[in-house]
Design a protein around this motif. Structure first.
Motif, PDB file in Angstrom:
ATOM      1  N   THR A  37     -14.110 -10.076  -7.648  1.00  0.00           N
ATOM      2  CA  THR A  37     -12.899 -10.518  -6.974  1.00  0.00           C
ATOM      3  C   THR A  37     -12.501  -9.389  -6.035  1.00  0.00           C
ATOM      4  OG1 THR A  37     -12.221 -11.806  -8.893  1.00  0.00           O
ATOM      5  CG2 THR A  37     -10.522 -11.292  -7.279  1.00  0.00           C
ATOM      6  N   VAL A  38     -12.319  -9.731  -4.748  1.00  0.00           N
ATOM      7  CA  VAL A  38     -12.180  -8.718  -3.703  1.00  0.00           C
ATOM      8  C   VAL A  38     -10.917  -8.952  -2.885  1.00  0.00           C
ATOM      9  CG1 VAL A  38     -13.312  -7.671  -1.695  1.00  0.00           C
ATOM     10  CG2 VAL A  38     -14.702  -8.573  -3.564  1.00  0.00           C
ATOM     11  N   LEU A  39     -10.273  -7.858  -2.515  1.00  0.00           N
ATOM     12  CA  LEU A  39      -9.180  -7.892  -1.545  1.00  0.00           C
ATOM     13  C   LEU A  39      -9.694  -7.323  -0.239  1.00  0.00           C
ATOM     14  CD1 LEU A  39      -6.208  -8.088  -0.543  1.00  0.00           C
ATOM     15  CD2 LEU A  39      -5.851  -5.814  -1.561  1.00  0.00           C
ATOM     16  N   ASP A  40      -9.642  -8.124   0.823  1.00  0.00           N
ATOM     17  CA  ASP A  40      -9.931  -7.636   2.171  1.00  0.00           C
ATOM     18  C   ASP A  40      -8.598  -7.180   2.744  1.00  0.00           C
ATOM     19  OD1 ASP A  40     -10.850  -7.045   4.678  1.00  0.00           O
ATOM     20  OD2 ASP A  40     -11.683  -9.026   5.092  1.00  0.00           O
ATOM     21  N   ILE A  95       1.063  -4.690  -1.843  1.00  0.00           N
ATOM     22  CA  ILE A  95       0.056  -5.503  -2.532  1.00  0.00           C
ATOM     23  C   ILE A  95       0.255  -5.590  -4.039  1.00  0.00           C
ATOM     24  CG2 ILE A  95      -1.761  -5.360  -0.808  1.00  0.00           C
ATOM     25  CD1 ILE A  95      -2.981  -3.060  -2.333  1.00  0.00           C
ATOM     26  N   ALA A  96       0.777  -4.550  -4.655  1.00  0.00           N
ATOM     27  CA  ALA A  96       0.921  -4.579  -6.117  1.00  0.00           C
ATOM     28  C   ALA A  96       1.831  -5.716  -6.566  1.00  0.00           C
ATOM     29  CB  ALA A  96       1.450  -3.240  -6.619  1.00  0.00           C
ATOM     30  N   SER A  97       2.786  -6.088  -5.740  1.00  0.00           N
ATOM     31  CA  SER A  97       3.703  -7.174  -6.108  1.00  0.00           C
ATOM     32  C   SER A  97       3.224  -8.537  -5.611  1.00  0.00           C
ATOM     33  CB  SER A  97       5.102  -6.891  -5.553  1.00  0.00           C
ATOM     34  OG  SER A  97       5.071  -6.888  -4.132  1.00  0.00           O
ATOM     35  N   LEU A  98       2.122  -8.571  -4.890  1.00  0.00           N
ATOM     36  CA  LEU A  98       1.682  -9.814  -4.260  1.00  0.00           C
ATOM     37  C   LEU A  98       0.444 -10.442  -4.890  1.00  0.00           C
ATOM     38  CD1 LEU A  98       2.172  -8.686  -0.559  1.00  0.00           C
ATOM     39  CD2 LEU A  98       3.657 -10.213  -1.870  1.00  0.00           C
ATOM     40  N   LEU A  99      -0.366  -9.640  -5.566  1.00  0.00           N
ATOM     41  CA  LEU A  99      -1.588 -10.188  -6.152  1.00  0.00           C
ATOM     42  C   LEU A  99      -1.334 -10.640  -7.587  1.00  0.00           C
ATOM     43  CD1 LEU A  99      -4.344  -7.747  -4.864  1.00  0.00           C
ATOM     44  CD2 LEU A  99      -3.706  -9.969  -3.963  1.00  0.00           C
ATOM     45  N   PRO A 100      -1.822 -11.817  -7.956  1.00  0.00           N
ATOM     46  CA  PRO A 100      -1.549 -12.359  -9.286  1.00  0.00           C
ATOM     47  C   PRO A 100      -2.473 -11.849 -10.389  1.00  0.00           C
ATOM     48  CG  PRO A 100      -2.770 -13.967  -8.004  1.00  0.00           C
ATOM     49  CD  PRO A 100      -2.499 -12.803  -7.088  1.00  0.00           C
ATOM     50  N   GLU A 101      -3.473 -11.034 -10.033  1.00  0.00           N
ATOM     51  CA  GLU A 101      -4.446 -10.580 -11.024  1.00  0.00           C
ATOM     52  C   GLU A 101      -5.026  -9.241 -10.594  1.00  0.00           C
ATOM     53  OE1 GLU A 101      -8.161 -12.821 -11.017  1.00  0.00           O
ATOM     54  OE2 GLU A 101      -7.718 -13.529  -8.986  1.00  0.00           O
ATOM     55  N   PRO A 102      -5.513  -8.452 -11.557  1.00  0.00           N
ATOM     56  CA  PRO A 102      -6.245  -7.234 -11.178  1.00  0.00           C
ATOM     57  C   PRO A 102      -7.554  -7.621 -10.502  1.00  0.00           C
ATOM     58  CG  PRO A 102      -5.681  -7.237 -13.520  1.00  0.00           C
ATOM     59  CD  PRO A 102      -5.388  -8.611 -12.998  1.00  0.00           C
ATOM     60  N   ILE A 103      -7.988  -6.825  -9.556  1.00  0.00           N
ATOM     61  CA  ILE A 103      -9.201  -7.165  -8.823  1.00  0.00           C
ATOM     62  C   ILE A 103     -10.253  -6.081  -8.991  1.00  0.00           C
ATOM     63  CG2 ILE A 103      -8.038  -8.679  -7.178  1.00  0.00           C
ATOM     64  CD1 ILE A 103      -8.060  -6.387  -5.214  1.00  0.00           C
ATOM     65  N   TRP A 126      -4.512   1.549  -6.082  1.00  0.00           N
ATOM     66  CA  TRP A 126      -4.780   1.880  -7.479  1.00  0.00           C
ATOM     67  C   TRP A 126      -4.151   0.839  -8.407  1.00  0.00           C
ATOM     68  CZ3 TRP A 126      -2.230   2.842 -11.998  1.00  0.00           C
ATOM     69  CH2 TRP A 126      -2.950   3.496 -13.014  1.00  0.00           C
ATOM     70  N   HIS A 127      -2.939   0.399  -8.078  1.00  0.00           N
ATOM     71  CA  HIS A 127      -2.211  -0.539  -8.942  1.00  0.00           C
ATOM     72  C   HIS A 127      -2.818  -1.935  -8.980  1.00  0.00           C
ATOM     73  CE1 HIS A 127       1.066   1.909 -10.408  1.00  0.00           C
ATOM     74  NE2 HIS A 127       1.192   2.432  -9.208  1.00  0.00           N
ATOM     75  N   VAL A 128      -3.580  -2.324  -7.959  1.00  0.00           N
ATOM     76  CA  VAL A 128      -4.144  -3.680  -7.975  1.00  0.00           C
ATOM     77  C   VAL A 128      -5.573  -3.724  -8.512  1.00  0.00           C
ATOM     78  CG1 VAL A 128      -2.663  -4.438  -6.085  1.00  0.00           C
ATOM     79  CG2 VAL A 128      -4.984  -3.670  -5.574  1.00  0.00           C
ATOM     80  N   LEU A 129      -6.205  -2.568  -8.623  1.00  0.00           N
ATOM     81  CA  LEU A 129      -7.582  -2.538  -9.128  1.00  0.00           C
ATOM     82  C   LEU A 129      -7.618  -2.503 -10.649  1.00  0.00           C
ATOM     83  CD1 LEU A 129      -9.249   0.022  -6.709  1.00  0.00           C
ATOM     84  CD2 LEU A 129      -9.925  -2.371  -6.991  1.00  0.00           C
ATOM     85  N   ARG A 130      -8.596  -3.188 -11.217  1.00  0.00           N
ATOM     86  CA  ARG A 130      -8.823  -3.057 -12.650  1.00  0.00           C
ATOM     87  C   ARG A 130      -9.395  -1.660 -12.905  1.00  0.00           C
ATOM     88  NH1 ARG A 130     -13.953  -2.599 -13.457  1.00  0.00           N
ATOM     89  NH2 ARG A 130     -15.474  -3.593 -12.104  1.00  0.00           N
ATOM     90  N   PRO A 131      -9.316  -1.149 -14.141  1.00  0.00           N
ATOM     91  CA  PRO A 131      -9.954   0.145 -14.432  1.00  0.00           C
ATOM     92  C   PRO A 131     -11.434   0.113 -14.056  1.00  0.00           C
ATOM     93  CG  PRO A 131      -8.519  -0.502 -16.227  1.00  0.00           C
ATOM     94  CD  PRO A 131      -8.578  -1.686 -15.295  1.00  0.00           C
ATOM     95  N   GLN A 195     -13.713   5.149  -6.913  1.00  0.00           N
ATOM     96  CA  GLN A 195     -13.551   4.380  -8.152  1.00  0.00           C
ATOM     97  C   GLN A 195     -12.227   4.750  -8.824  1.00  0.00           C
ATOM     98  OE1 GLN A 195     -16.565   4.971 -11.190  1.00  0.00           O
ATOM     99  NE2 GLN A 195     -16.406   2.803 -11.719  1.00  0.00           N
ATOM    100  N   ARG A 196     -11.531   3.708  -9.267  1.00  0.00           N
ATOM    101  CA  ARG A 196     -10.262   3.905  -9.970  1.00  0.00           C
ATOM    102  C   ARG A 196     -10.541   4.489 -11.349  1.00  0.00           C
ATOM    103  NH1 ARG A 196      -6.757   1.539 -13.816  1.00  0.00           N
ATOM    104  NH2 ARG A 196      -4.653   1.051 -13.107  1.00  0.00           N
ATOM    105  N   VAL A 197      -9.800   5.541 -11.709  1.00  0.00           N
ATOM    106  CA  VAL A 197      -9.944   6.154 -13.039  1.00  0.00           C
ATOM    107  C   VAL A 197      -8.661   5.997 -13.823  1.00  0.00           C
ATOM    108  CG1 VAL A 197     -11.708   7.791 -12.361  1.00  0.00           C
ATOM    109  CG2 VAL A 197      -9.318   8.437 -12.109  1.00  0.00           C
TER     110      VAL A 197
END
Length: 197
Positions: A37-40, A95-103, A126-131, A195-197
């Motif tokens: 799942t990708v955010l452009d 974006i953190a308040s706009l996306l319904p799921e981690p990507i 960082w807030h929208v990415l899954r670990p 990469q998100r850590v």
């Protein structure tokens, strides 16, 4: 738009096609894979959004500040027979308040150099990415603008706005990332994948 994000206006599509005639290959080089799942982020006119939608079977969110760019991107995605999960006309920092799921992956092409508050944007990503999720920033190499010629004209941002991979790393890593790799994207670009850590 140029007042908000300097030197990030959308160029003529013909020279993108001359620079990168196979955008799907650029996406693959950046490690984007089916099933992600990708955010452009800052999708512009959809030059990468459309092939991205095909690659990940519509698991794409596409965001841009410019509503007109989103309309052009929608046309391009439809032309290539793709779908996008959600079109978002907003400031990238929201974006953190706009996306319904981690990507899984955030792609930002040819825009980071003009972002006014780069550390703030990195924190928002960082807030929208899954670990373990990935953030790829595609940038022009630090080469004098007069040497980055496409279709017989110098292209890209002013020389003093260009950023090395190391300059990007120093800004983005403190937001909670580590650099996974830097991918060369000839003739004038690189993609730094963090990469998100």
């Amino acid at each position: 738009m140029d007042d908000l994000f300097p030197a990030t206006s959308m160029p003529d599509r013909d020279w993108w096609a001359a620079l990168w005639p196979r955008p799907a290959e650029v996406l693959a080089d950046l490690g984007i894979q089916p099933g992600m799942t990708v955010l452009d982020l800052c999708c512009g006119d959809g030059y990468f959004t459309a092939p991205l939608a095909g690659l990940v079977d519509g698991r794409v969110y596409a965001l841009d500040l410019d509503a007109e760019m989103i309309e052009q991107a929608k046309i391009e995605v439809e032309r290539l027979g793709g779908t996008v999960r959600q079109w978002i006309n907003a400031d990238a920092r929201e974006i953190a308040s706009l996306l319904p799921e981690p990507i899984d992956y955030v792609l930002m092409a040819n825009t980071f150099h003009g972002v006014p508050d780069k550390p703030d944007l990195a924190r928002a990503v960082w807030h929208v990415l899954r670990p373990g999720g990935l953030f790829a920033i595609v940038n022009w190499h630090v080469i004098p603008r007069e040497q980055t010629v496409v279709l017989d004209q110098p292209r890209g941002p002013k020389t003093d706005m260009r950023m090395s991979p190391d300059a990007v790393r120093r800004i983005v890593e403190p937001a909670g990332f580590v650099t996974a790799r830097v991918e060369e994207l000839p003739p004038y670009h690189y993609g730094i994948i963090l990469q998100r850590v």
